[in-house]
Design an enzyme around this catalytic site. Structure first.
Site, PDB file in Angstrom:
ATOM      1  N   GLU A 198      -7.403   8.565   5.814  1.00  0.00           N
ATOM      2  CA  GLU A 198      -7.766   9.235   7.061  1.00  0.00           C
ATOM      3  C   GLU A 198      -8.211  10.677   6.879  1.00  0.00           C
ATOM      4  O   GLU A 198      -7.625  11.595   7.486  1.00  0.00           O
ATOM      5  CB  GLU A 198      -6.580   9.200   8.035  1.00  0.00           C
ATOM      6  N   ASN A 205      -7.690   2.036   9.342  1.00  0.00           N
ATOM      7  CA  ASN A 205      -6.398   2.218   9.997  1.00  0.00           C
ATOM      8  C   ASN A 205      -6.655   2.131  11.490  1.00  0.00           C
ATOM      9  O   ASN A 205      -7.284   3.014  12.075  1.00  0.00           O
ATOM     10  CB  ASN A 205      -5.804   3.591   9.687  1.00  0.00           C
ATOM     11  N   ARG A 228       0.858  -1.195   0.000  1.00  0.00           N
ATOM     12  CA  ARG A 228       0.000   0.000   0.000  1.00  0.00           C
ATOM     13  C   ARG A 228       0.888   1.236   0.000  1.00  0.00           C
ATOM     14  O   ARG A 228       1.725   1.411   0.892  1.00  0.00           O
ATOM     15  CB  ARG A 228      -0.915   0.003   1.237  1.00  0.00           C
ATOM     16  N   GLU A 242      -3.836  -0.060   7.875  1.00  0.00           N
ATOM     17  CA  GLU A 242      -2.663   0.259   8.700  1.00  0.00           C
ATOM     18  C   GLU A 242      -2.853  -0.301  10.098  1.00  0.00           C
ATOM     19  O   GLU A 242      -3.954  -0.250  10.651  1.00  0.00           O
ATOM     20  CB  GLU A 242      -2.442   1.781   8.856  1.00  0.00           C
ATOM     21  N   TYR A 269      -5.035   1.521  15.322  1.00  0.00           N
ATOM     22  CA  TYR A 269      -3.856   1.440  16.178  1.00  0.00           C
ATOM     23  C   TYR A 269      -4.205   1.359  17.654  1.00  0.00           C
ATOM     24  O   TYR A 269      -3.484   0.758  18.423  1.00  0.00           O
ATOM     25  CB  TYR A 269      -2.983   2.704  16.017  1.00  0.00           C
ATOM     26  N   HIS A 300      -2.837  10.951   0.517  1.00  0.00           N
ATOM     27  CA  HIS A 300      -2.497  10.628   1.901  1.00  0.00           C
ATOM     28  C   HIS A 300      -1.980  11.920   2.533  1.00  0.00           C
ATOM     29  O   HIS A 300      -0.768  12.115   2.689  1.00  0.00           O
ATOM     30  CB  HIS A 300      -1.446   9.526   1.919  1.00  0.00           C
TER      31      HIS A 300
END
Ligand code: GBH
Length: 524
Positions: A199, A340, A108, A415, A342, A153
């Site tokens: 995002e 994404n 990616r 991600e 985390y 991005h």
């Protein structure tokens, strides 16, 4: 059945004990376990143009918003910028070799809009930029690595900022549509996975509410900016961005998708919001937090309207979408959701109880107080990043939440990764041994596996990141790489986590009956 991760970890500690010399960690794959990951599951690593490429003035690239922002003093914590970054522009072949060694079947990355269209739609296509991405895409395809391409991005041509204040103007829809069309036209024969935006929730919140990212606009207690309106502009910018997404999807669907046969989606930053208590107030607050963070973008694109909580609280302050756009472009305006993920956060209600200012408690953030620690309790192990707490269960929870809310539309984990920092004079051992990253990744992957076993349609997973890189306002102080980068020589060094990921992929490929790719038997 649980995956034998302990085998992998055992093999790794073995590997780790013989840092010098060969590192045979593939011998553990003897059992015929069934993998929760489908045969064609994409295992990859992720990157982005501004954080990786460098070459900021090379071969006709135009300036972008991040070039201009980072060149102003005081914007990044270590005073650095992405002028050189990790020089992926010149070292992409070596980097593709690193991917091949790990055995990923996808990469990616994002395209630099200003490298392709230095002046947006007001100038020509930069041929050298097209050439570069063609070389990169071909290098990947030749090794059986599927390109998974993000159009934007965070970095956009500065021209759009200067001409009409980018996301604050509906004009940007025309620019994004034009840019997307150029990309589909030149690369769509080989690129089968397209992401419009990475995002946008983070880009908009940081660009227009807290002012930490370009165009650095905010007001009042939200941040320290010379211009902006934190309570209004984020919603205007988001609406223009959502319409831009819809415009690009419309171009793809009407002009390219039938012939090229790819898929198009969007990537959101997805935090798992855990109610701080069992009270119905805190549970509702956690729902509101999600609505004002992720669903703010996904609901309009998938369901054709803003989340109910946003409508209730913000009402007429939310810019409406035209009925035509809703019916023809927004509803079902994607093929997959990129996630994404985390971290997780606690959420406390601020409607029925008083909250101190900040961290989400305002009306425009849904009266939900958000924090990784509350009343001395931490949601997970803290890390060197204030926003990142290790809470692997959050992966299963967020994936299940998205599955339930959006009718199990295909998802990709675009991600997931751990950021660390480094001593001033790191030893070989310091550079190599990222056992904390291995533990993080294996915990989150276990949790993902569990969501998939329970029925979530997840089709891929990408580690952030292939290499250490430019971590936005934190500059080069935070490292997310499976490979270490020495910023004076730009040389790349494999970490323990690279070997671990290689082994993890090999195990799952083997259990899915697929022969491991080249690099499988190579030595370190
Ligand atoms: C991702 O961002 C980015 O896509 C990637 O470029 C980056 O390098 C990577 O993760 C590692 O950070 O203040 O509302 O933004 C994640 C960035 C920053 C998202 C902190 C969550 C806190 C909430 N994260 N942010 S907000």
């Amino acid at each position: 059945m649980e995956l034998p991760l302990h085998h992998a970890i055992f093999a790794m500690s073995f590997c780790f004990s013989i840092i010098i010399g060969s590192c045979d960690i593939v011998s553990v794959k003897e059992n015929s376990i069934s993998s929760p990951f489908s045969d064609n599951f994409l295992f990859g690593t992720a990157s982005s143009s501004y954080q990786f490429e460098g070459a900021y003035l090379t071969d006709g690239k135009g300036l972008n918003n991040w070039d201009v922002f980072t060149h102003k003093p005081g914007t990044t914590m270590d005073g650095t910028n992405g002028d050189i970054a990790v020089d992926h522009y010149h070292r992409y072949e070596e980097d593709v070799d690193l991917m091949e060694f790990i055995g990923v079947n996808s990469y990616r990355f994002s395209l630099s809009w200003a490298r392709i269209l230095p002046k947006g739609r007001y100038g020509k296509v930069n041929k050298a930029g097209i050439d570069y991405y063609n070389l990169l895409i071909d290098a990947l395809v030749n090794r059986g690595i599927e390109p998974f391409v993000t159009l934007t991005h965070y970095d956009i041509p500065q021209e759009l900022e200067d001409r009409y204040e980018s996301w604050l103007s509906p004009e940007i829809q025309e620019d994004f549509r034009y840019y997307a069309d150029v990309c589909f036209k030149y690369f769509g024969d080989r690129v089968k996975y397209w992401v419009t935006f990475n995002e946008p929730n983070v880009a908009i919140i940081r660009g227009y509410r807290t002012g930490l990212h370009p165009p650095a606009r905010c007001s009042g207690l939200f941040g320290n900016c010379s211009k902006g309106d934190s309570e209004r502009e984020p919603f205007i910018a988001a609406a223009n961005l959502i319409s831009s997404h819809a415009a690009a999807v419309d171009v793809y669907r009407t002009k390219y998708q039938k012939n090229q046969g790819g898929k198009i989606g969007i990537v959101l930053n997805a935090i798992w919001f855990e109610p701080f208590s069992n009270s119905s107030e805190d549970k509702l607050a956690a729902e509101r937090a999600q609505s004002f963070y992720m669903n703010w973008f996904l609901d309009p694109i998938i369901l054709g309207r803003y989340p109910a909580e946003m409508e209730e609280i913000l009402g007429p302050d939310l810019p409406p979408f035209s009925r035509y756009d809703v019916e023809n472009k927004l509803k079902r305006g994607l093929d997959f959701i990129g996630v994404n993920h985390y971290t997780s956060m606690f959420v406390k209600d601020c409607i029925f109880s008083a909250c101190e200012a900040g961290l989400g408690s305002s009306r425009t953030e849904g009266f939900a107080f958000i924090s990784g620690q509350m009343d001395g309790v931490s949601i997970g192990e803290p890390t060197v990043l204030d926003w990142l707490h290790v809470h692997p269960q959050g992966m299963e929870k967020i994936v299940t939440y998205i599955k339930d809310r959006y009718n199990n539309i295909p998802m990709f984990i675009t991600e997931n990764g751990l950021g660390t920092n480094e001593n001033s004079f790191p030893t070989t051992e310091d550079i190599f041994n990222d056992a904390d990253r291995v533990e993080y990744l294996s915990g989150y992957l276990d949790s993902l596996a569990s969501a998939i076993r329970k029925g979530a349609d997840v089709r891929g997973y990408f580690v952030w990141s292939l290499l250490d890189n430019f971590e936005w306002i934190q500059g080069y102080t935070i490292r997310f790489g499976l490979h270490h980068v020495d910023y004076t020589t730009l040389s790349r060094t494999r970490r323990l986590s690279a070997f671990w990921y290689k082994n993890f992929i090999a195990q799952h490929k083997a259990s899915a009956g697929i022969r491991p790719g080249p690099g499988y038997t190579q030595e370190r």
